[in-house]
Design a protein around this motif. Structure first.
Motif, PDB file in Angstrom:
ATOM      1  N   PHE A  64       0.845  -1.202   0.000  1.00  0.00           N
ATOM      2  CA  PHE A  64       0.000   0.000   0.000  1.00  0.00           C
ATOM      3  C   PHE A  64       0.874   1.243   0.000  1.00  0.00           C
ATOM      4  O   PHE A  64       1.888   1.301   0.707  1.00  0.00           O
ATOM      5  N   THR A  65       0.478   2.237  -0.781  1.00  0.00           N
ATOM      6  CA  THR A  65       1.079   3.573  -0.675  1.00  0.00           C
ATOM      7  C   THR A  65      -0.027   4.609  -0.784  1.00  0.00           C
ATOM      8  O   THR A  65      -1.044   4.392  -1.466  1.00  0.00           O
ATOM      9  N   GLY A  66       0.152   5.740  -0.104  1.00  0.00           N
ATOM     10  CA  GLY A  66      -0.851   6.795  -0.167  1.00  0.00           C
ATOM     11  C   GLY A  66      -0.323   8.119   0.345  1.00  0.00           C
ATOM     12  O   GLY A  66       0.612   8.168   1.148  1.00  0.00           O
ATOM     13  N   PHE A  67      -0.933   9.203  -0.147  1.00  0.00           N
ATOM     14  CA  PHE A  67      -0.574  10.572   0.237  1.00  0.00           C
ATOM     15  C   PHE A  67      -1.462  11.072   1.376  1.00  0.00           C
ATOM     16  O   PHE A  67      -2.668  10.817   1.393  1.00  0.00           O
ATOM     17  N   PHE A  68      -0.855  11.871   2.276  1.00  0.00           N
ATOM     18  CA  PHE A  68      -1.591  12.549   3.334  1.00  0.00           C
ATOM     19  C   PHE A  68      -0.919  13.892   3.578  1.00  0.00           C
ATOM     20  O   PHE A  68       0.300  14.019   3.428  1.00  0.00           O
ATOM     21  N   GLN A  69      -1.686  14.901   3.976  1.00  0.00           N
ATOM     22  CA  GLN A  69      -1.148  16.258   4.084  1.00  0.00           C
ATOM     23  C   GLN A  69      -1.603  16.964   5.353  1.00  0.00           C
ATOM     24  O   GLN A  69      -2.708  16.735   5.843  1.00  0.00           O
ATOM     25  N   ASP A  70      -0.715  17.825   5.907  1.00  0.00           N
ATOM     26  CA  ASP A  70      -1.139  18.836   6.864  1.00  0.00           C
ATOM     27  C   ASP A  70      -0.775  20.186   6.243  1.00  0.00           C
ATOM     28  O   ASP A  70      -0.424  20.268   5.072  1.00  0.00           O
ATOM     29  N   GLN A  71      -0.852  21.277   7.005  1.00  0.00           N
ATOM     30  CA  GLN A  71      -0.604  22.585   6.411  1.00  0.00           C
ATOM     31  C   GLN A  71       0.874  22.865   6.146  1.00  0.00           C
ATOM     32  O   GLN A  71       1.226  23.831   5.465  1.00  0.00           O
ATOM     33  N   TRP A  72       1.753  22.012   6.655  1.00  0.00           N
ATOM     34  CA  TRP A  72       3.185  22.263   6.522  1.00  0.00           C
ATOM     35  C   TRP A  72       3.882  21.340   5.534  1.00  0.00           C
ATOM     36  O   TRP A  72       5.026  21.573   5.164  1.00  0.00           O
ATOM     37  N   GLY A  73       3.234  20.271   5.130  1.00  0.00           N
ATOM     38  CA  GLY A  73       3.875  19.336   4.220  1.00  0.00           C
ATOM     39  C   GLY A  73       3.048  18.081   4.036  1.00  0.00           C
ATOM     40  O   GLY A  73       1.873  18.020   4.427  1.00  0.00           O
ATOM     41  N   ALA A  74       3.674  17.076   3.455  1.00  0.00           N
ATOM     42  CA  ALA A  74       2.969  15.832   3.137  1.00  0.00           C
ATOM     43  C   ALA A  74       3.776  14.633   3.597  1.00  0.00           C
ATOM     44  O   ALA A  74       5.002  14.714   3.764  1.00  0.00           O
ATOM     45  N   VAL A  75       3.080  13.522   3.780  1.00  0.00           N
ATOM     46  CA  VAL A  75       3.735  12.247   4.059  1.00  0.00           C
ATOM     47  C   VAL A  75       3.178  11.201   3.112  1.00  0.00           C
ATOM     48  O   VAL A  75       2.051  11.326   2.612  1.00  0.00           O
ATOM     49  N   VAL A  76       3.994  10.191   2.855  1.00  0.00           N
ATOM     50  CA  VAL A  76       3.554   9.015   2.113  1.00  0.00           C
ATOM     51  C   VAL A  76       3.645   7.826   3.055  1.00  0.00           C
ATOM     52  O   VAL A  76       4.715   7.535   3.608  1.00  0.00           O
ATOM     53  N   LEU A  77       2.520   7.171   3.272  1.00  0.00           N
ATOM     54  CA  LEU A  77       2.483   5.952   4.075  1.00  0.00           C
ATOM     55  C   LEU A  77       2.784   4.772   3.163  1.00  0.00           C
ATOM     56  O   LEU A  77       2.139   4.599   2.120  1.00  0.00           O
ATOM     57  N   VAL A  78       3.767   3.968   3.562  1.00  0.00           N
ATOM     58  CA  VAL A  78       4.148   2.785   2.802  1.00  0.00           C
ATOM     59  C   VAL A  78       3.943   1.552   3.675  1.00  0.00           C
ATOM     60  O   VAL A  78       4.457   1.490   4.796  1.00  0.00           O
ATOM     61  N   ILE A  79       3.182   0.587   3.186  1.00  0.00           N
ATOM     62  CA  ILE A  79       3.067  -0.716   3.844  1.00  0.00           C
ATOM     63  C   ILE A  79       3.620  -1.747   2.867  1.00  0.00           C
ATOM     64  O   ILE A  79       3.081  -1.930   1.771  1.00  0.00           O
ATOM     65  N   ASP A  80       4.728  -2.372   3.246  1.00  0.00           N
ATOM     66  CA  ASP A  80       5.410  -3.274   2.314  1.00  0.00           C
ATOM     67  C   ASP A  80       5.484  -4.716   2.801  1.00  0.00           C
ATOM     68  O   ASP A  80       6.124  -5.559   2.175  1.00  0.00           O
ATOM     69  N   ASN A  81       4.808  -5.009   3.921  1.00  0.00           N
ATOM     70  CA  ASN A  81       4.801  -6.396   4.392  1.00  0.00           C
ATOM     71  C   ASN A  81       3.580  -6.632   5.277  1.00  0.00           C
ATOM     72  O   ASN A  81       3.138  -5.731   5.996  1.00  0.00           O
ATOM     73  N   ALA A  82       3.017  -7.827   5.188  1.00  0.00           N
ATOM     74  CA  ALA A  82       1.869  -8.205   6.008  1.00  0.00           C
ATOM     75  C   ALA A  82       2.044  -9.649   6.455  1.00  0.00           C
ATOM     76  O   ALA A  82       2.397 -10.505   5.654  1.00  0.00           O
ATOM     77  N   VAL A  83       1.817  -9.889   7.741  1.00  0.00           N
ATOM     78  CA  VAL A  83       1.991 -11.222   8.313  1.00  0.00           C
ATOM     79  C   VAL A  83       0.708 -11.635   9.011  1.00  0.00           C
ATOM     80  O   VAL A  83       0.173 -10.892   9.842  1.00  0.00           O
ATOM     81  N   SER A  84       0.188 -12.820   8.695  1.00  0.00           N
ATOM     82  CA  SER A  84      -1.025 -13.318   9.327  1.00  0.00           C
ATOM     83  C   SER A  84      -0.704 -13.845  10.716  1.00  0.00           C
ATOM     84  O   SER A  84       0.260 -14.580  10.918  1.00  0.00           O
TER      85      SER A  84
END
Length: 262
Positions: free
Chosen positions: A165-185
């Motif tokens: 998973f990747t996605g953009f998120f923002q506040d008034q000062w900048g942005a972050v990208v959340l990266v999920i690169d592994n999942a374990v059951s």
């Protein structure tokens, strides 16, 4: 919250607002308290299904473990954390946590919501919250991406044979990208269990500017200027990590997929 007027603090807040730099600038706290005051900080084809998860508890060992949408966050370095905060030096930040609270927008496979990074430093608790709304871009003549979901680029996809998973998120000062690169059951005695995800957070502070960001577009729909936070890898799902000026802030593990993605 203590509403007593504090002239030096008001001067400091005004100065910080004029500087316009640092994703961490949106964190204001009440001294001696954990209360936080925030100052407001098109792909086509088949969308892969996200990793499955059925329950929020694991009872396989006889003990009940509650899975959460918040987990320990480990910064790459103190220098990088300082760069993220931007306007004040950190002393000894402790109990750094990342919280992911996302909800699918209809049945689109896109996720809106918030990503929050919090920590305690010199007795004060700071929280920066970055968000993506569930609505669509307003339609105006001359603007691109009219009527496009704000969360258009926040989705699961397949990379290297894994669901990520990747996605953009923002506040008034900048942005972050959340990266999920592994999942374990995490199985339990009933055969259900939950899926625990791990990943990283990348950040990009806005450049100094006296111009204000357009109220009609989040930064990933701005193509030029100080508020452009676009990253081709996130938009096109061509790679797991963003590039395009984003810096890795740190890593996390132990977040429940079912708690974070609803």
């Amino acid at each position: 919250m203590n509403n007593k007027f504090n002239a030096p603090m008001m001067i400091l807040v005004t100065a910080v607002a004029l500087m316009g730099v640092g994703c961490g600038n949106n964190k204001m706290v009440v001294a001696g308290s954990n209360q936080v005051v925030s100052s407001g900080n098109n792909n086509t084809g088949t969308i892969p299904t996200s990793p499955d998860g059925s329950t929020g508890t694991d009872t396989g060992t006889g003990n009940t473990t509650t899975y959460s949408n918040e987990a320990k966050f480990t910064p790459v370095s103190m220098n990088e954390l300082n760069a993220y905060v931007g306007t004040r030096p950190l002393n000894d930040p402790q109990d750094i946590k990342l919280k992911v609270q996302l909800t699918q927008v209809g049945s689109t496979g896109r996720y809106a919501g918030s990503v929050s990074l919090s920590y305690t430093d010199t007795g004060l608790r700071y929280t920066g919250t970055f968000s993506t709304d569930s609505g669509k871009n307003a339609s105006y003549s001359g603007l691109k991406d009219n009527n496009t979901l704000e969360a258009e680029y926040n989705r699961w996809f397949t990379s290297g044979g894994k669901s990520v998973f990747t996605g953009f998120f923002q506040d008034q000062w900048g942005a972050v990208v959340l990266v999920i690169d592994n999942a374990v059951s995490q199985g339990d005695v009933s055969g259900g269990g939950g899926v625990i995800v791990t990943g990283s957070l990348y950040y990009k502070n806005f450049a100094q500017s006296y111009a204000q960001q357009s109220p009609y577009r989040k930064c990933w729909f701005i193509y030029d200027g100080p508020y452009n936070c676009r990253a081709g890898a996130v938009i096109n799902k061509s790679a797991v990590y963003p590039g395009d000026g984003y810096k890795k802030l740190g890593t996390f593990s132990g977040i429940s997929k079912t708690a974070a993605f609803q």
